[in-house]
Every structure is written in C-alpha cells, then in structure tokens.
Design a protein around this motif. Structure first.
Motif, PDB file in Angstrom:
ATOM      1  N   SER A  83     -71.519  -9.932  10.568  1.00 35.28           N
ATOM      2  CA  SER A  83     -72.140 -11.212  10.199  1.00 35.28           C
ATOM      3  C   SER A  83     -73.438 -10.975   9.424  1.00 35.28           C
ATOM      4  O   SER A  83     -73.993  -9.873   9.430  1.00 35.28           O
ATOM      5  N   VAL A  84     -73.924 -12.008   8.745  1.00 33.20           N
ATOM      6  CA  VAL A  84     -75.172 -11.889   7.971  1.00 33.20           C
ATOM      7  C   VAL A  84     -76.366 -12.099   8.907  1.00 33.20           C
ATOM      8  O   VAL A  84     -76.243 -12.753   9.944  1.00 33.20           O
ATOM      9  N   PRO A  85     -77.555 -11.561   8.561  1.00 34.39           N
ATOM     10  CA  PRO A  85     -78.754 -11.819   9.364  1.00 34.39           C
ATOM     11  C   PRO A  85     -78.997 -13.331   9.492  1.00 34.39           C
ATOM     12  O   PRO A  85     -78.705 -14.099   8.566  1.00 34.39           O
ATOM     13  N   SER A  86     -79.544 -13.747  10.616  1.00 33.23           N
ATOM     14  CA  SER A  86     -79.654 -15.180  10.934  1.00 33.23           C
ATOM     15  C   SER A  86     -80.493 -15.983   9.944  1.00 33.23           C
ATOM     16  O   SER A  86     -80.294 -17.189   9.779  1.00 33.23           O
ATOM     17  N   GLU A  87     -81.436 -15.313   9.255  1.00 31.72           N
ATOM     18  CA  GLU A  87     -82.299 -16.065   8.329  1.00 31.72           C
ATOM     19  C   GLU A  87     -81.654 -16.330   6.971  1.00 31.72           C
ATOM     20  O   GLU A  87     -82.149 -17.131   6.168  1.00 31.72           O
ATOM     21  N   VAL A  88     -80.537 -15.678   6.695  1.00 34.31           N
ATOM     22  CA  VAL A  88     -79.925 -15.738   5.363  1.00 34.31           C
ATOM     23  C   VAL A  88     -79.475 -17.148   4.946  1.00 34.31           C
ATOM     24  O   VAL A  88     -79.772 -17.587   3.832  1.00 34.31           O
ATOM     25  N   PRO A  89     -78.763 -17.907   5.796  1.00 33.59           N
ATOM     26  CA  PRO A  89     -78.304 -19.233   5.347  1.00 33.59           C
ATOM     27  C   PRO A  89     -79.420 -20.131   4.817  1.00 33.59           C
ATOM     28  O   PRO A  89     -79.267 -20.761   3.762  1.00 33.59           O
ATOM     29  N   ALA A  90     -80.560 -20.188   5.517  1.00 30.86           N
ATOM     30  CA  ALA A  90     -81.662 -21.068   5.091  1.00 30.86           C
ATOM     31  C   ALA A  90     -82.276 -20.604   3.775  1.00 30.86           C
ATOM     32  O   ALA A  90     -82.599 -21.418   2.902  1.00 30.86           O
ATOM     33  N   VAL A  91     -82.426 -19.293   3.620  1.00 29.58           N
ATOM     34  CA  VAL A  91     -83.009 -18.752   2.381  1.00 29.58           C
ATOM     35  C   VAL A  91     -82.112 -19.082   1.188  1.00 29.58           C
ATOM     36  O   VAL A  91     -82.588 -19.518   0.132  1.00 29.58           O
ATOM     37  N   VAL A  92     -80.818 -18.895   1.351  1.00 30.92           N
ATOM     38  CA  VAL A  92     -79.880 -19.159   0.257  1.00 30.92           C
ATOM     39  C   VAL A  92     -79.818 -20.649  -0.046  1.00 30.92           C
ATOM     40  O   VAL A  92     -79.789 -21.065  -1.208  1.00 30.92           O
ATOM     41  N   ASP A  93     -79.827 -21.471   0.986  1.00 27.55           N
ATOM     42  CA  ASP A  93     -79.784 -22.925   0.790  1.00 27.55           C
ATOM     43  C   ASP A  93     -80.963 -23.382  -0.061  1.00 27.55           C
ATOM     44  O   ASP A  93     -80.817 -24.197  -0.975  1.00 27.55           O
ATOM     45  N   GLN A  94     -82.135 -22.845   0.200  1.00 27.92           N
ATOM     46  CA  GLN A  94     -83.334 -23.217  -0.565  1.00 27.92           C
ATOM     47  C   GLN A  94     -83.205 -22.742  -2.015  1.00 27.92           C
ATOM     48  O   GLN A  94     -83.551 -23.468  -2.949  1.00 27.92           O
ATOM     49  N   LEU A  95     -82.690 -21.534  -2.204  1.00 28.55           N
ATOM     50  CA  LEU A  95     -82.521 -20.993  -3.552  1.00 28.55           C
ATOM     51  C   LEU A  95     -81.529 -21.811  -4.367  1.00 28.55           C
ATOM     52  O   LEU A  95     -81.730 -22.032  -5.573  1.00 28.55           O
ATOM     53  N   VAL A  96     -80.470 -22.272  -3.726  1.00 28.46           N
ATOM     54  CA  VAL A  96     -79.412 -22.997  -4.436  1.00 28.46           C
ATOM     55  C   VAL A  96     -79.949 -24.248  -5.119  1.00 28.46           C
ATOM     56  O   VAL A  96     -79.441 -24.671  -6.166  1.00 28.46           O
ATOM     57  N   ASP A  97     -80.989 -24.846  -4.560  1.00 29.27           N
ATOM     58  CA  ASP A  97     -81.557 -26.052  -5.184  1.00 29.27           C
ATOM     59  C   ASP A  97     -82.024 -25.787  -6.616  1.00 29.27           C
ATOM     60  O   ASP A  97     -82.011 -26.679  -7.466  1.00 29.27           O
ATOM     61  N   LYS A  98     -82.436 -24.549  -6.887  1.00 30.48           N
ATOM     62  CA  LYS A  98     -82.851 -24.156  -8.248  1.00 30.48           C
ATOM     63  C   LYS A  98     -81.661 -24.224  -9.219  1.00 30.48           C
ATOM     64  O   LYS A  98     -81.833 -24.451 -10.417  1.00 30.48           O
ATOM     65  N   TYR A  99     -80.472 -24.035  -8.674  1.00 34.60           N
ATOM     66  CA  TYR A  99     -79.254 -24.006  -9.495  1.00 34.60           C
ATOM     67  C   TYR A  99     -78.402 -25.259  -9.291  1.00 34.60           C
ATOM     68  O   TYR A  99     -77.208 -25.262  -9.602  1.00 34.60           O
ATOM     69  N   ALA A 100     -79.003 -26.309  -8.755  1.00 33.49           N
ATOM     70  CA  ALA A 100     -78.256 -27.501  -8.344  1.00 33.49           C
ATOM     71  C   ALA A 100     -77.302 -28.031  -9.416  1.00 33.49           C
ATOM     72  O   ALA A 100     -76.173 -28.436  -9.113  1.00 33.49           O
ATOM     73  N   ASP A 101     -77.733 -28.003 -10.670  1.00 32.43           N
ATOM     74  CA  ASP A 101     -76.899 -28.563 -11.744  1.00 32.43           C
ATOM     75  C   ASP A 101     -75.636 -27.737 -11.991  1.00 32.43           C
ATOM     76  O   ASP A 101     -74.679 -28.222 -12.588  1.00 32.43           O
ATOM     77  N   HIS A 102     -75.640 -26.487 -11.547  1.00 27.65           N
ATOM     78  CA  HIS A 102     -74.513 -25.595 -11.817  1.00 27.65           C
ATOM     79  C   HIS A 102     -73.544 -25.455 -10.643  1.00 27.65           C
ATOM     80  O   HIS A 102     -72.457 -24.900 -10.808  1.00 27.65           O
ATOM     81  N   VAL A 103     -73.949 -25.930  -9.473  1.00 26.67           N
ATOM     82  CA  VAL A 103     -73.099 -25.767  -8.288  1.00 26.67           C
ATOM     83  C   VAL A 103     -71.877 -26.668  -8.405  1.00 26.67           C
ATOM     84  O   VAL A 103     -72.000 -27.882  -8.584  1.00 26.67           O
ATOM     85  N   GLU A 104     -70.686 -26.051  -8.302  1.00 26.46           N
ATOM     86  CA  GLU A 104     -69.455 -26.812  -8.538  1.00 26.46           C
ATOM     87  C   GLU A 104     -69.207 -27.852  -7.449  1.00 26.46           C
ATOM     88  O   GLU A 104     -68.670 -28.911  -7.696  1.00 26.46           O
ATOM     89  N   LEU A 105     -69.574 -27.550  -6.223  1.00 22.38           N
ATOM     90  CA  LEU A 105     -69.407 -28.520  -5.142  1.00 22.38           C
ATOM     91  C   LEU A 105     -70.534 -28.405  -4.122  1.00 22.38           C
ATOM     92  O   LEU A 105     -71.333 -29.310  -3.958  1.00 22.38           O
ATOM     93  N   GLY A 106     -70.581 -27.269  -3.441  1.00 22.11           N
ATOM     94  CA  GLY A 106     -71.600 -27.113  -2.411  1.00 22.11           C
ATOM     95  C   GLY A 106     -71.739 -25.679  -1.961  1.00 22.11           C
ATOM     96  O   GLY A 106     -71.161 -24.762  -2.550  1.00 22.11           O
ATOM     97  N   LEU A 107     -72.517 -25.502  -0.908  1.00 26.86           N
ATOM     98  CA  LEU A 107     -72.787 -24.187  -0.345  1.00 26.86           C
ATOM     99  C   LEU A 107     -72.019 -24.069   0.965  1.00 26.86           C
ATOM    100  O   LEU A 107     -72.184 -24.901   1.861  1.00 26.86           O
ATOM    101  N   SER A 108     -71.179 -23.038   1.070  1.00 24.49           N
ATOM    102  CA  SER A 108     -70.314 -22.881   2.238  1.00 24.49           C
ATOM    103  C   SER A 108     -70.778 -21.731   3.122  1.00 24.49           C
ATOM    104  O   SER A 108     -71.205 -20.686   2.626  1.00 24.49           O
ATOM    105  N   PHE A 109     -70.654 -21.943   4.424  1.00 28.19           N
ATOM    106  CA  PHE A 109     -71.026 -20.940   5.418  1.00 28.19           C
ATOM    107  C   PHE A 109     -69.797 -20.685   6.281  1.00 28.19           C
ATOM    108  O   PHE A 109     -69.348 -21.575   7.013  1.00 28.19           O
ATOM    109  N   VAL A 110     -69.256 -19.491   6.202  1.00 24.15           N
ATOM    110  CA  VAL A 110     -67.988 -19.186   6.861  1.00 24.15           C
ATOM    111  C   VAL A 110     -68.228 -18.434   8.166  1.00 24.15           C
ATOM    112  O   VAL A 110     -68.826 -17.356   8.175  1.00 24.15           O
ATOM    113  N   ALA A 111     -67.754 -19.010   9.273  1.00 23.13           N
ATOM    114  CA  ALA A 111     -67.801 -18.360  10.574  1.00 23.13           C
ATOM    115  C   ALA A 111     -66.416 -17.770  10.870  1.00 23.13           C
ATOM    116  O   ALA A 111     -65.514 -17.841  10.042  1.00 23.13           O
TER     117      ALA A 111
END
Length: 267
Positions: A83-111
């Motif tokens: 699994s990824v380190p616990s802080e990774v989802p929040a960091v990536v979620d914040q970064l994705v906002d910079k690319y919001a116009d390019h995101v095809e749908l959303g940000l997925s987190f797979v368990a």
C-alpha cells in the motif's frame, strides 16, 4: 526453449481494443503451457475483480499480478499487498487541483476490494465506465472519508501526464513509484511496486529463474518487468520508448492475437 512462466499485460497487449481476446486460442496456449509444467500470469493495472470478469471462463488456470504489482494472487488467494504511505492520497488530491482542467473524470483511490473517487470534472459517460472499471466504487468528497490502506492512486490527465508525474515526484520523492500506461493514465503506488517486483515474488515462490520467464508489454509500466525476464517481448503497437531497448517484438499487434501467436511460435 525452457519457458516456465509467461506474464502478459492486458490493455493494448493481451486484450483487443474492444477488451476481448481469442478464447479458443488462449485455451490452446494454456493447455500447451500446462503440459510443459508452465504457468500463465496476467500482469495488469486492472483490479482483481475486473480481471476475473475478463477471464471468467479460465478460472484456476492463471496467476495474477493486479494494480500494476500492488497485489499478487496465487492459486486464487491474495498472497501479497503493497500500500502507499498514508499521507499520499491528500498530497495528490491537492496537487490535482492544479491540473483540474485536464482531469478526465476524477481522482481514484484503489483499496484491496473497493475503490473511492473524488470527481473533479463530472462526465456521465466516463463515470459509467469508471463504475465498470473499478470494483465497488464509492464517490467521496474528501480523502478524510477513506479509512483503509490504499494500494493505488489513479487518474487520467491526457496531454499532461508527464508534467503531472514530474510534480508528484517533486512532492513525494521516493515515497511513491509513479508510472503511466502512456495513454494519459497515471498510477501512483508504493515505491516497491512494479510488475517486476511482483513477478519476482511469484518466481521466487515457485522457484523459477528469470531466464525461464517470458513477458509481454506495450507501455512504460511494463518496462521493469520486461527488463527482469529472460525473454522480453514488446508488442508491435508499443509505446515508442520500449523500442529503444533490446526486446523481441510480437509477431502481431494486440488486435491480431499478438501475444498468443508469439507464444505458440516460441514454446
């Protein structure tokens, strides 16, 4: 040639564009491989349940590397998870906002047996596809709603995937491994996760040497796996970057049974 394990990527490698494959020819390959004491391994970025749907007529006849190496399933049983380190989802979620116009749908987190998604750009058709692609998909508003280990963070950012990957690496460094299928899709996983490490785990468990393994791939997320095995094969329709390496080439592309035909000409 002594081939004991054959590993293959799925999308744009084993599967045709319509996600089908030549089932009678696959059965022929499996029968021939099993008669020689060999095994077939599906090595994919897809999750376990999706692979089981694709291969519902071949239950018990293959081994599985899922989520780009985050999960190893042997003889139907989940044997290893990274699994990824616990802080990774929040960091990536914040970064994705910079690319919001390019995101095809959303940000997925797979368990391990479910997935979560924060929708960034609503698109009904893309959401319908995501629900078929991800197992037990739940839409959420915040990463704070996730309370279990995440194996993979995924999104599709066409045209800017390499810029996004560079930013992820700058922010998270060696805490994660970032890879792309080359078609806009980016996966962020544990730094020890790639198809090669998962394949190494299987090979060591089954006491098989790398030189006795053949592998097929078409994208950059297959690179480590192709470099690890003794008999690497790049699809004729591969990402150009794979052609810079000394890999053999399949006898045909994914739409013309390239993996299966190459195997039958080899073993």
């Amino acid at each position: 040639m002594s081939i004991k394990l054959i590993a293959s990527d799925l999308d744009a490698t084993f599967l045709k564009k319509d996600k089908s494959f030549n089932e009678p020819l696959f059965q022929e390959v499996l029968d021939k491989l099993h008669a020689q004491g060999g095994q077939f391994i599906v090595a994919t970025g897809n999750h376990v349940q999706k692979v089981r749907e694709y291969f519902k007529n071949f239950e018990g006849q293959y081994q599985l590397i899922a989520n780009n190496g985050a999960e190893v399933v042997l003889d139907g049983e989940l044997k290893h998870v990274w699994s990824v380190p616990s802080e990774v989802p929040a960091v990536v979620d914040q970064l994705v906002d910079k690319y919001a116009d390019h995101v095809e749908l959303g940000l997925s987190f797979v368990a391990a047996d479910k997935a979560f998604m924060i929708v960034k750009n609503f698109n009904a058709a893309h959401l319908d596809f995501a629900k078929t692609y991800f197992q037990n998909l739940t839409l959420i508003d915040s990463v704070s709603e996730i309370n279990e280990p995440i194996l993979k963070v995924s999104l599709v950012v066409p045209q800017v995937e390499y810029d996004f990957m560079r930013d992820v690496k700058t922010l998270l460094g060696n805490k994660v491994h970032v890879t792309t299928s080359g078609y806009g899709a980016v996966d962020i996983v544990n730094p020890n996760v790639n198809k090669a490490n998962a394949l190494t785990y299987i090979a060591e468990t089954l006491d098989v040497e790398p030189n006795d393994i053949m592998a097929f791939g078409d994208g950059l997320n297959d690179m480590e796996m192709l470099e690890y095995v003794g008999h690497p094969v790049a699809m004729t329709n591969s990402d150009e970057a794979l052609f810079q390496h000394d890999f053999a080439r399949s006898v045909a592309d994914n739409d013309n049974d390239g993996v299966l035909r190459t195997i039958l000409e080899t073993i």
